[in-house]
Design a protein around this motif. Structure first.
Motif: not given
Length: 220
Positions: A194-198
């Motif tokens: 989730k971190e990297i996708e944002r």
């Protein structure tokens, strides 16, 4: 020029951590490799878990050429055909989630560095017989550091890499490295999807840098 198995073994040991990652979006995959490298990663495993994993890996392999000291391998390889495809795409090593003689025999024939996933002493031994210089103990969270110690008590020269459940904390890493691991593989505990996708890579870089510092201190 291709590295020897001993050179790859030396590099995986020096790396300490091998991030394990997959994503269907090439741009995100590139960003993960970039930020991991900046944080100190020098060995990276992209896994064959998405439908377009081969296409992403091919492009990522070319992209990663800007990092001449980075080893980029492919994981989640179950068949000889998949091993062959990714070998042609330029993988530096092949990782399997299980002890698969067909894949091991192919990699041995092609002189490819192969890391089988093993959960029993029999599998660890069979992997060694098939030519594996490094064995992945998987799932690490179920086997635990005690398995590392037990395997080394009877096969002292085998190099072991737990993957699955390894955490980027001092307590967890100390347990593993005190047991005698060669290096560790880290997936979701290190790379928060989730971190990297944002577009937030600060957490990833922090966890990598922290883990590398901990491992360095444990090896003193």
């Amino acid at each position: 020029m291709a590295l020897t198995h001993q050179e790859i073994l030396n590099r995986t040991h020096a790396a300490g951590i091998i991030p394990v990652f997959n994503h269907p979006d090439l741009d995100i995959a590139k960003a993960v490799v970039d930020h991991s490298y900046e944080a100190g990663v020098r060995v990276f495993e992209f896994t064959n878990r998405e439908k377009n994993a081969f296409e992403v890996f091919k492009a990522l392999r070319i992209y990663a050429e800007k990092y001449p000291d980075l080893l980029l391998g492919i994981g989640t390889i179950f068949t000889r055909d998949d091993a062959q495809r990714f070998l042609y795409a330029g993988t530096d090593f092949v990782v399997s989630p299980a002890m698969l003689p067909e894949v091991g025999a192919f990699c041995r024939m092609k002189q490819v560095f192969w890391v089988p996933g093993c959960a029993t002493l029999t599998e660890v031994y069979n992997g060694k017989v098939l030519g594996a210089k490094l064995v992945k103990t998987f799932p690490g969270n179920l086997l635990g550091p005690a398995f590392i110690k037990a395997a080394h008590s009877v096969i002292p020269d085998i190099k072991l890499m737990p993957t699955g459940g390894v955490e980027p904390t001092e307590t967890n890493l100390k347990d593993w490295f005190s047991a005698g691991v060669h290096c560790v593989g880290m997936g979701s505990q290190l790379i928060d999807r989730k971190e990297i996708e944002r577009g937030d890579f600060g957490g990833l870089k922090h966890r990598i840098a922290l883990s590398l510092d901990i491992i360095k201190s444990l090896r003193k």
